[in-house]
Scaffold this motif. Structure first.
Motif, PDB file in Angstrom:
ATOM      1  N   UNK A 279       0.838  -1.198   0.000  1.00  0.00           N
ATOM      2  CA  UNK A 279       0.000   0.000   0.000  1.00  0.00           C
ATOM      3  C   UNK A 279       0.870   1.245   0.000  1.00  0.00           C
ATOM      4  N   UNK A 280       0.595   2.116  -0.953  1.00  0.00           N
ATOM      5  CA  UNK A 280       1.251   3.428  -1.013  1.00  0.00           C
ATOM      6  C   UNK A 280       0.156   4.491  -1.080  1.00  0.00           C
ATOM      7  N   UNK A 281       0.125   5.371  -0.111  1.00  0.00           N
ATOM      8  CA  UNK A 281      -0.842   6.454  -0.121  1.00  0.00           C
ATOM      9  C   UNK A 281      -2.192   6.050   0.438  1.00  0.00           C
ATOM     10  N   UNK A 282      -3.164   6.977   0.312  1.00  0.00           N
ATOM     11  CA  UNK A 282      -4.475   6.773   0.888  1.00  0.00           C
ATOM     12  C   UNK A 282      -4.470   7.041   2.373  1.00  0.00           C
ATOM     13  N   UNK A 283      -5.618   6.965   3.011  1.00  0.00           N
ATOM     14  CA  UNK A 283      -5.677   7.235   4.451  1.00  0.00           C
ATOM     15  C   UNK A 283      -4.964   6.158   5.260  1.00  0.00           C
ATOM     16  N   UNK A 284      -4.327   6.555   6.337  1.00  0.00           N
ATOM     17  CA  UNK A 284      -3.608   5.623   7.208  1.00  0.00           C
ATOM     18  C   UNK A 284      -4.558   5.115   8.280  1.00  0.00           C
ATOM     19  N   UNK A 285      -5.597   4.389   7.863  1.00  0.00           N
ATOM     20  CA  UNK A 285      -6.641   3.938   8.769  1.00  0.00           C
ATOM     21  C   UNK A 285      -6.909   2.450   8.580  1.00  0.00           C
ATOM     22  N   UNK A 286      -7.565   1.877   9.567  1.00  0.00           N
ATOM     23  CA  UNK A 286      -7.953   0.472   9.464  1.00  0.00           C
ATOM     24  C   UNK A 286      -8.921   0.267   8.304  1.00  0.00           C
ATOM     25  N   UNK A 287      -9.802   1.223   8.107  1.00  0.00           N
ATOM     26  CA  UNK A 287     -10.793   1.097   7.030  1.00  0.00           C
ATOM     27  C   UNK A 287     -10.131   0.950   5.664  1.00  0.00           C
ATOM     28  N   UNK A 288      -8.956   1.570   5.503  1.00  0.00           N
ATOM     29  CA  UNK A 288      -8.263   1.522   4.215  1.00  0.00           C
ATOM     30  C   UNK A 288      -7.710   0.135   3.905  1.00  0.00           C
ATOM     31  N   UNK A 289      -7.538  -0.705   4.924  1.00  0.00           N
ATOM     32  CA  UNK A 289      -7.005  -2.048   4.688  1.00  0.00           C
ATOM     33  C   UNK A 289      -7.993  -3.133   5.124  1.00  0.00           C
ATOM     34  N   UNK A 290      -9.247  -2.771   5.235  1.00  0.00           N
ATOM     35  CA  UNK A 290     -10.264  -3.734   5.682  1.00  0.00           C
ATOM     36  C   UNK A 290     -10.327  -4.946   4.762  1.00  0.00           C
ATOM     37  N   UNK A 291     -10.164  -4.724   3.444  1.00  0.00           N
ATOM     38  CA  UNK A 291     -10.257  -5.852   2.513  1.00  0.00           C
ATOM     39  C   UNK A 291      -9.107  -6.826   2.718  1.00  0.00           C
ATOM     40  N   UNK A 292      -7.940  -6.342   3.139  1.00  0.00           N
ATOM     41  CA  UNK A 292      -6.838  -7.247   3.455  1.00  0.00           C
ATOM     42  C   UNK A 292      -7.169  -8.052   4.716  1.00  0.00           C
ATOM     43  N   UNK A 293      -7.689  -7.367   5.708  1.00  0.00           N
ATOM     44  CA  UNK A 293      -8.021  -8.023   6.975  1.00  0.00           C
ATOM     45  C   UNK A 293      -9.119  -9.055   6.765  1.00  0.00           C
ATOM     46  N   UNK A 294     -10.133  -8.688   5.983  1.00  0.00           N
ATOM     47  CA  UNK A 294     -11.240  -9.620   5.740  1.00  0.00           C
ATOM     48  C   UNK A 294     -10.768 -10.878   5.017  1.00  0.00           C
ATOM     49  N   UNK A 295      -9.884 -10.701   4.042  1.00  0.00           N
ATOM     50  CA  UNK A 295      -9.371 -11.877   3.336  1.00  0.00           C
ATOM     51  C   UNK A 295      -8.559 -12.746   4.280  1.00  0.00           C
ATOM     52  N   UNK A 296      -7.679 -12.118   5.050  1.00  0.00           N
ATOM     53  CA  UNK A 296      -6.890 -12.871   6.022  1.00  0.00           C
ATOM     54  C   UNK A 296      -7.774 -13.684   6.948  1.00  0.00           C
TER      55      UNK A 296
END
Length: 413
Positions: A279-296
């Motif tokens: 990930x480069x850029x975008x908001x530094x929030x959990x919401x920004x990586x939710x799709x990674x967490x959900x897949x994991x």
């Protein structure tokens, strides 16, 4: 009764020996979302990437349009010839990463290093001044020795695959992910990984093998068709590795710059798979990586942020906090490059921009343009020599604030 006691004792002895064997294998293993060290402790990856060393990228030299390894190599050959270019690459590789660099990274609080490399280091193709037998294994062996001395883990990342896996400059290819449409390239891809795995099958310093970097960019109209081909190619490579190595974890990156994982939801074919996102850029929030967490969570395997960075110090600190709170390890990109936004900044030699960068940015599409744009060869050779010298850690500038933004401690001498 005596026979039963002897039999029971023998069973207990075997069980103890098996337990001891598991404890002393020394390999990092997987338990659900977690990586587990041989002593049973959880490992949250924290470290950096040795980018640009064995996979040169133009921007880390200050170049724009000359942005892949083959373009950089060709540009230098146009300017000073193949022999001087080969000499530069040798000096560059000798100086860019040394034992002192690995010591420094470890002293800042890292526990893992990701090592990007080009597949050509294991073929007879012309690459970084060498043909025939290359120094790929020699370079990796050195890093393993240095990491072992510092208690660091190492991830081997094939950043540039046969045929090209991304379709952009970062795969050192020709603008399309040909790997997924070429059986010949896939065979070579699997062959190289099998050979690497055989060589390092017993090496506990290696955490795992990352099969390819950022497969299948978003530029192509048939990208969804290509996305569907990713997992079958991964399965081929996993099978080739498992023929010789059952010990190491295998890391799989998602399509679209290591961002899409829906095509990788089958984990049944191997019990030592984990996943890596970027990930480069975008908001530094959990919401920004939710799709990674959900897949994991859906596959119950570890997720690791293999690359991020090139942002403000505040963004990087905030994002590190988010990653740690969500049990996602990370390695910053990169360790070393010209200027800043890295752990160790390389100083541009005086005249680098006005001579080398200027030539790299000039139109050079014909022999006439080569001749007309070619700078003074003696100056150009001297600047290459000085750049290689500036790459040595003794001549670089540690970026204290950047290192702190990586979630590591204060800069240590």
């Amino acid at each position: 009764m005596k026979k039963a006691f002897v039999y029971l004792f023998a069973l207990l002895l075997v069980a103890c020996n098996v337990g001891k064997q598991n404890e002393t294998t020394g390999f990092v293993t997987i338990n659900g979302h977690d990586l587990i060290k041989p002593n049973g402790e959880k490992l949250l990856i924290q470290g950096t990437n040795l980018g640009n060393w064995l996979n040169p990228e133009g921007y880390m030299f200050g170049f724009g349009r000359t942005n892949s390894a083959w373009m950089i190599d060709l540009m230098m050959k146009e300017a000073v010839g193949p022999d001087a270019t080969a000499k530069f690459w040798q000096q560059f590789k000798d100086n860019y990463v040394t034992r002192k660099d690995i010591d420094f990274i470890a002293h800042q609080g890292a526990n893992t290093i990701r090592l990007p490399f080009n597949y050509k280091l294991f073929t007879d193709e012309d690459y970084m001044g060498q043909t025939g037998k290359k120094d790929g294994y020699e370079r990796i062996d050195s890093v393993i020795t240095w990491c072992k001395a510092n208690g660091l883990y190492l991830i081997l990342d094939m950043h540039d695959c046969p045929g090209g896996q991304t379709g952009d400059n970062i795969d050192d290819g020709h603008g399309y992910p040909w790997l997924f449409e070429s059986e010949q390239s896939q065979q070579l891809f699997c062959k190289i990984w099998r050979e690497i795995a055989y060589r390092y099958r017993g090496e506990t310093t290696i955490l795992g093998y990352e099969l390819m970097n950022e497969p299948i960019a978003h530029y192509f109209e048939n990208r969804y068709e290509l996305y569907q081909k990713l997992q079958p190619v991964y399965k081929k490579a996993v099978e080739a590795i498992r023929q010789v190595d059952r010990n190491h974890i295998i890391l799989l990156g998602g399509a679209h710059w290591n961002s899409f994982f829906w095509m990788l939801n089958d984990t049944t074919y191997d019990d030592k798979l984990m996943y890596t996102c970027h990930r480069y850029g975008g908001p530094a929030t959990k919401e920004a990586i939710t799709h990674y967490i959900n897949f994991r969570d859906s596959v119950n395997r570890p997720m690791y942020m293999g690359e991020f960075g090139h942002n403000t110090m505040e963004w990087q600190r905030d994002f590190v906090k988010v990653l740690k709170e969500n049990n996602i390890g990370y390695t910053f990109w990169p360790y070393k490059k010209v200027d800043e936004s890295c752990m160790m900044g390389i100083k541009r030699p005086e005249g680098w921009d006005s001579i080398v960068v200027k030539y790299a940015e000039t139109s050079r599409n014909t022999y006439q343009e080569w001749r007309e744009a070619r700078p003074n060869q003696a100056q150009f050779r001297q600047l290459l020599k000085q750049f290689a010298e500036n790459c040595r850690i003794e001549n670089c500038k540690p970026q204290a604030e950047y290192i702190q933004s990586m979630g590591m401690g204060k800069l240590k001498n």
